[in-house]
Design an enzyme around this catalytic site. Structure first.
Site, short mmCIF file in Angstrom:
data_model
loop_
_atom_site.label_atom_id
_atom_site.label_comp_id
_atom_site.label_asym_id
_atom_site.label_seq_id
_atom_site.Cartn_x
_atom_site.Cartn_y
_atom_site.Cartn_z
N THR A 66 -5.02 7.51 4.15
CA THR A 66 -6.23 8.56 2.85
C THR A 66 -6.26 8.08 2.04
O THR A 66 -4.74 6.62 1.35
CB THR A 66 -5.18 10.03 2.60
OG1 THR A 66 -5.41 10.99 3.94
CG2 THR A 66 -5.97 10.78 1.51
N PHE A 76 -6.28 7.04 -1.81
CA PHE A 76 -6.61 7.51 -3.41
C PHE A 76 -6.66 6.37 -4.56
O PHE A 76 -6.73 5.10 -4.18
CB PHE A 76 -4.75 7.63 -3.62
CG PHE A 76 -4.59 8.70 -2.77
CD1 PHE A 76 -3.78 10.21 -3.06
CD2 PHE A 76 -3.61 8.28 -1.59
CE1 PHE A 76 -3.71 11.17 -2.70
CE2 PHE A 76 -3.84 9.21 -0.56
CZ PHE A 76 -3.01 10.93 -1.37
#
Length: 246
Positions: free
Chosen positions: A136, A138
């Site tokens: 992921t 960010f």
């Protein structure tokens, strides 16, 4: 979270924007535009999901799993193979908290090993995501931008809306390709500020990440040229690339 930064209660916020398995997190792109914050960095984190349950619950007792939609998407094939129904929660840790609070016997949660420890749950399955390369990205947000630099890999993130006309998007993206600026991400989202009631007048905002620093004259010229095709343009910030961070 972003409101806390707006109000000066905290210095930074960390916002997930895309996942290598689940794709873009569309709602968070909308939040970027809604708040007057700047991107000052990015991080990429390997995500390891666990299937959690209360200590008295066995795997064969489970009928469904709760978690955030992104986590469910990242484990979609595995959950289908296991024959488990899916239920949506606000976040992964919140799903763990929920099943622990209500001592659910037929429901598990997708969350981290840390969440299992915090809420006193048992880990039934580790690394339940569909692919071990589950990453992921960010964004790190602050009230003020950082000064862009040259001499190290930087990214810049912007959002723009186009004036109508044939080939408008091609012309807009051409300001980067002509200067050999590599675009790493493009995302379109509905422009919610449009007041027209016509169903034919769809209008979109384009979020763009590219590998260049606003400290470079080439980048500044590209943005100036882009303004000729846009009805809205906002630079979220220039920041060190996650791939260049140690």
């Amino acid at each position: 979270m972003l409101q806390a930064v707006d109000k000066g209660l905290v210095d930074r916020a960390v916002l997930p924007v895309e996942n290598s398995l689940g794709g873009s997190i569309h709602r968070n792109y909308d939040l970027l535009l809604r708040h007057k914050l700047y991107i000052v960095g990015e991080v990429k984190v390997v995500i390891r999901h666990c299937l959690l349950a209360n200590h008295s619950v066995k795997f064969e007792d489970l009928k469904r799993v709760l978690s955030h939609p992104q986590a469910l998407a990242q484990c979609e094939n595995t959950l289908a193979r296991l024959g488990l129904d899916r239920g949506v929660a606000d976040d992964t840790a919140g799903s763990a908290q929920y099943i622990a609070k209500y001592q659910l016997k037929d429901t598990g949660a997708l969350a981290s090993a840390s969440a299992a420890k915090i809420y006193g749950l048992n880990i039934l399955v580790e690394d339940i995501q569909d692919n071990c390369y589950n990453i992921t990205r960010f964004m790190i947000l602050a009230r003020k931008p950082i000064a862009p630099l040259t001499g190290r890999p930087f990214k810049t993130s912007i959002v723009f809306a186009l004036d109508e006309g044939p080939g408008a998007l091609v012309k807009a993206l051409g300001v980067f390709s002509l200067r050999q600026i590599n675009i790493t991400k493009i995302e379109s989202r509905p422009n919610r500020d449009i007041k027209s009631g016509s169903l034919e007048s769809f209008n979109y905002l384009f979020y763009l990440d590219f590998e260049a620093s606003m400290a470079d004259n080439v980048t500044q010229n590209a943005i100036k040229d882009l303004e000729e095709f846009t009805s809205l343009l906002r630079v979220f910030g220039s920041y060190p690339s996650a791939d260049s961070m140690t």
